[in-house]
Design an enzyme around this catalytic site. Structure first.
Site, short mmCIF file in Angstrom:
data_model
loop_
_atom_site.label_atom_id
_atom_site.label_comp_id
_atom_site.label_asym_id
_atom_site.label_seq_id
_atom_site.Cartn_x
_atom_site.Cartn_y
_atom_site.Cartn_z
N ASP A 60 0.99 -1.28 0.01
CA ASP A 60 -0.19 0.14 0.05
C ASP A 60 0.86 1.28 0.16
O ASP A 60 2.08 1.12 0.63
CB ASP A 60 -0.93 -0.09 1.21
CG ASP A 60 -1.91 -1.07 1.43
OD1 ASP A 60 -2.20 -1.58 0.35
OD2 ASP A 60 -2.53 -1.04 2.35
N LYS B 33 -1.01 -22.38 -2.06
CA LYS B 33 0.10 -21.47 -2.75
C LYS B 33 0.85 -20.64 -1.87
O LYS B 33 0.25 -19.71 -1.45
CB LYS B 33 -0.40 -21.05 -4.01
CG LYS B 33 -1.00 -21.67 -5.08
CD LYS B 33 -0.23 -22.82 -5.67
CE LYS B 33 0.74 -22.50 -6.68
NZ LYS B 33 1.71 -23.89 -7.09
N SER B 34 2.05 -20.77 -1.84
CA SER B 34 2.70 -19.86 -1.06
C SER B 34 3.42 -18.55 -1.60
O SER B 34 4.05 -17.74 -0.91
CB SER B 34 4.02 -20.67 -0.38
OG SER B 34 4.87 -21.00 -1.27
N THR C 78 2.91 -14.94 -0.60
CA THR C 78 3.52 -14.90 0.66
C THR C 78 4.88 -14.33 0.35
O THR C 78 5.62 -13.33 1.26
CB THR C 78 3.10 -15.94 1.54
OG1 THR C 78 1.76 -15.70 1.93
CG2 THR C 78 3.96 -15.62 3.11
N LYS D 21 9.63 -24.37 2.50
CA LYS D 21 9.28 -23.84 1.37
C LYS D 21 9.69 -22.35 1.78
O LYS D 21 10.17 -21.56 1.21
CB LYS D 21 8.38 -24.14 0.39
CG LYS D 21 8.50 -23.94 -0.92
CD LYS D 21 7.35 -24.24 -1.99
CE LYS D 21 7.31 -23.88 -3.06
NZ LYS D 21 6.21 -24.23 -3.80
N CYS E 38 -27.60 3.67 24.19
CA CYS E 38 -27.60 4.87 23.94
C CYS E 38 -28.86 5.33 22.93
O CYS E 38 -29.86 5.84 23.66
CB CYS E 38 -26.34 5.24 22.78
SG CYS E 38 -25.77 6.70 23.17
N GLU F 134 -32.70 15.51 17.40
CA GLU F 134 -31.71 15.27 16.36
C GLU F 134 -32.67 14.90 15.07
O GLU F 134 -32.04 14.97 13.92
CB GLU F 134 -30.94 13.81 16.83
CG GLU F 134 -30.16 13.29 15.68
CD GLU F 134 -29.81 11.91 16.23
OE1 GLU F 134 -29.52 11.84 17.61
OE2 GLU F 134 -28.92 11.30 15.62
N ARG G 206 -24.60 13.12 21.53
CA ARG G 206 -24.70 14.86 21.39
C ARG G 206 -26.06 15.12 22.39
O ARG G 206 -26.29 16.16 22.59
CB ARG G 206 -25.10 15.31 20.32
CG ARG G 206 -23.59 15.39 19.34
CD ARG G 206 -23.82 16.10 18.13
NE ARG G 206 -22.84 15.51 17.14
CZ ARG G 206 -21.72 15.98 17.27
NH1 ARG G 206 -21.24 16.88 18.20
NH2 ARG G 206 -20.70 15.44 16.41
N HIS H 81 -22.37 3.42 26.60
CA HIS H 81 -22.25 2.16 25.98
C HIS H 81 -21.49 1.15 26.71
O HIS H 81 -20.32 0.90 26.66
CB HIS H 81 -21.52 2.46 24.63
CG HIS H 81 -22.00 3.50 23.50
ND1 HIS H 81 -22.65 2.76 22.42
CD2 HIS H 81 -22.25 4.65 23.41
CE1 HIS H 81 -23.31 3.82 21.98
NE2 HIS H 81 -22.82 4.81 22.38
N GLU I 62 -21.25 -1.90 26.38
CA GLU I 62 -20.70 -2.84 25.32
C GLU I 62 -19.12 -2.65 25.38
O GLU I 62 -18.45 -3.62 25.23
CB GLU I 62 -21.21 -2.88 24.01
CG GLU I 62 -21.03 -1.67 22.97
CD GLU I 62 -22.35 -0.66 23.06
OE1 GLU I 62 -22.69 -0.68 24.13
OE2 GLU I 62 -22.28 0.26 22.31
N1 GLN Z 1 -27.73 9.84 18.03
C1 GLN Z 1 -27.45 9.86 19.55
C2 GLN Z 1 -27.16 11.03 20.17
O1 GLN Z 1 -26.22 11.31 19.48
C3 GLN Z 1 -27.21 8.65 20.05
C4 GLN Z 1 -25.90 8.53 19.91
C5 GLN Z 1 -25.33 6.96 20.01
O2 GLN Z 1 -26.42 6.22 19.90
N2 GLN Z 1 -24.20 6.88 20.20
O3 GLN Z 1 -27.40 11.55 21.23
#
Ligand code: GLN
Length: 585
Positions: A169, A208-209, A212, A244, A426, A450, A510, A559, A561
């Site tokens: 690249d 196939k190598s 690489t 190889k 969120c 929003e 936001r 979040h 997660e």
């Molecule tokens: N769009 C919403 C906000 O800005 C939720 C953002 C989100 O889910 N990360 O508050």
């Protein structure tokens, strides 16, 4: 301010004595093509080296010009992962944190845009004292400094740095050049691992190598010599091909690590161990495994977790099948051309898995397009929601904008009325609040600023400081980002799940629940409960319905997660899956 004169880093090496506790660097580069699992290979090396008793940090270098990943469309680039610091990064950073089970810092991520921005701003401030500023040495040296700073900030002993893109690249060449210079400075302490691909053309039926070999030669053309090759392919690489490749690429045959396709990414570190990658990395880095708590624990916990991902199948093949829990993710960032990808929600998917496995159930995750549950404009066809009954739990994850909103709201209403466990992340939390306002409080036209800032009931409104930022057109890195504390209300679903009264979680938004509607939404204690707020009580962080009213109806402005880890499932995901498991009967 510029930290360097016109001296290049390479020149500096001649005079700098080697530091006592020498930091080690592993650079991971891609050969042949992208998309073969370089991020997971990098993460897995981190897991292995931690198990050898070392403090490791993982870093990602992305060659694009965006200053961070925050402004990119998730269908194109996958999830935007947010660090504690608030930096919006590539989804690989999420894998790194999950595989290392540690938080990474702002120094662990860089883009070309970020590097160029620093150098150009420094030049504008006369930081280079009138010199002519060029890619080499100035951009390159800024990158080298950033590599070194990441090691320092993390107090790590080994940095594993993934260079985005593939050898050949144009975009990543400056990062490879910076790594080369670091190697000149510290010849004993820098090694290069190439994650490459060995195709098996169906017309030949043979691995196939050559591609690489070519990639290794091309890298050598840049002055960078590969120490170890992780050979990705559909099947294991046989000894003949290892030899190889070894001869063609100037490395020992045991430095060619076989990395066949496997079902679970969590098996990758264990698979690498079959070819003794941990020991080979130690030897190449001239390190001896440490004796400490981490090394005595080794990969024990990781192995147990990887086994549960294999649906309870142990490595010797014994099988104790687990009950399945069906979880729907209702989103909009799934379709790209003719393909359906879940990349935009990778942390959510993984968080579900960790909690499910910790509860002994196998998660079956369904992607549901929110638009399937809304009518096209002008149509009032009756929508059949009964397909949602098959799910034991429904998640509406984070999102932005108008697309699919009505579908999501309709699904949330169904989940609330039919008492299907619901978890809003969120946007999913904001929408559950709007749904409640519309359908329980009867506030016609309730929505978020929003979508329609002139709507009669702005249940979700823009945060005051955000208004000013948007008015000035400041979109990049300007949301409420990163880790903030919140306090919980005693006796709520959230407080019970966490088992503590203050938490810290990562944010990216936001908009917020409009304080003007809180009293109405709470209905004098009979309505929604705001079970988590910012410490001063001004921002609503968690919304829920009491467990006496609904088995699980909870949403977070943050979040969760992003903090879920294989060896540390997130308490709210666990509470949600627990409720979903109950629905199984
Ligand atoms: N769009 C919403 C906000 O800005 C939720 C953002 C989100 O889910 N990360 O508050």
């Amino acid at each position: 301010m510029a930290k360097k004169s016109a001296d290049t880093s390479a020149q500096k090496s001649a005079t700098t004595p080697a530091p006592k506790n020498r930091h080690k660097y592993i650079f991971v580069v891609g050969g042949v093509m992208s998309g073969v699992g370089k991020g997971i290979a990098t993460s897995s090396m981190g897991t292995l080296l931690q198990a050898k008793g070392f403090v490791v940090n993982l870093a990602k270098v992305d060659p694009y010009l965006n200053v961070d990943a925050g402004t990119m469309n998730p269908t194109e680039h996958g999830e935007v992962f947010v660090l504690n610091s608030g930096l919006e990064t590539d989804q690989d950073m999420g894998n790194y944190e999950r595989f290392l089970n540690r938080d990474l810092s702002v120094t662990d991520y860089m883009t070309s845009g970020m590097v160029y921005k620093t150098v150009i701003e420094r030049e504008r401030n006369l930081g280079y004292k009138g010199k002519c500023i060029e890619a080499i040495p100035h951009i390159r040296d800024e990158i080298v400094e950033r590599f070194e700073r990441a090691a320092e900030v993390n107090k790590s002993e080994i940095s594993i740095i993934e260079i985005g893109g593939t050898v050949g690249d144009y975009q990543n060449i400056m990062f490879i050049e910076a790594a080369r210079v670091l190697k000149i400075q510290h010849p004993e302490d820098v090694i290069f691992v190439m994650v490459s691909y060995l195709p098996i053309p169906s017309t030949l039926g043979e691995m196939k190598s050559r591609p690489t070999q070519n990639a290794v030669h091309q890298l050598a053309g840049y002055g960078v010599y590969t120490d170890i090759i992780i050979a990705r392919s559909h099947v294991p690489v046989d000894q003949k091909r290892k030899e190889k490749i070894a001869v063609a690429c100037n490395i020992a045959a045991d430095h060619v690590i076989s990395a066949p396709d496997i079902d679970s990414v969590y098996d990758v570190p264990l698979n690498f161990e079959k070819d003794k990658l941990g020991d080979i990395l130690m030897k190449t880095l001239k390190l001896v495994p440490r004796k400490n708590k981490a090394s005595s624990e080794g990969l024990r916990e990781w192995k147990a977790f990887a086994e549960s991902v294999r649906n309870g199948k142990s490595e010797d093949g014994t099988h104790a099948p687990m009950k399945k829990v069906n979880i729907a993710i209702v989103g909009k960032y799934f379709n790209t051309g003719d393909f359906v990808l879940t990349d935009a929600y990778v942390s959510v998917l993984e968080a579900i898995k960790y909690s499910a496995y910790s509860l002994g159930v196998k998660p079956v995750i369904h992607t549901v397009n929110a638009r399937d549950y809304e009518n096209e404009k002008g149509s009032n066809k009756k929508i059949d929601f009964s397909a949602l009954d098959q799910y034991d739990g429904i998640i509406v994850p984070g999102g932005f904008g108008e697309t699919g909103i009505e579908g999501k709201l309709a699904v949330i209403r169904y989940a609330r009325e039919k008492k299907i466990p619901y978890f809003g992340l969120c946007y999913g939390m904001q929408l559950m609040t709007i749904e409640y306002a519309r359908n329980v409080l009867g506030l016609v036209g309730a929505t978020t600023a929003e979508i329609d800032p002139k709507a009669p009931h702005l249940i979700i409104d823009i945060m005051p400081d955000q208004k000013a930022k948007l008015a000035m057109g400041h979109y990049g890195g300007s949301m409420r980002l990163g880790s903030y504390p919140a306090k919980l209300k005693a006796g709520t679903v959230a407080a019970e799940a966490y088992g503590k009264m203050t938490i810290e979680e990562r944010h990216r938004h936001r908009y917020e629940v409009n304080p003007a509607y809180i009293e109405q939404l709470e209905q004098g204690g009979k309505g929604l409960v705001f079970s988590g707020t910012s410490p001063d009580g001004s921002l609503m962080e968690i919304t829920e319905l009491p467990s006496s009213v609904h088995p699980f109806f909870l949403g977070t402005q943050f979040h969760p997660e992003f903090l879920a880890r294989p060896l540390r499932p997130h308490p709210l995901f666990t509470a949600f899956i627990k409720a979903s498991k109950k629905r199984l009967g």
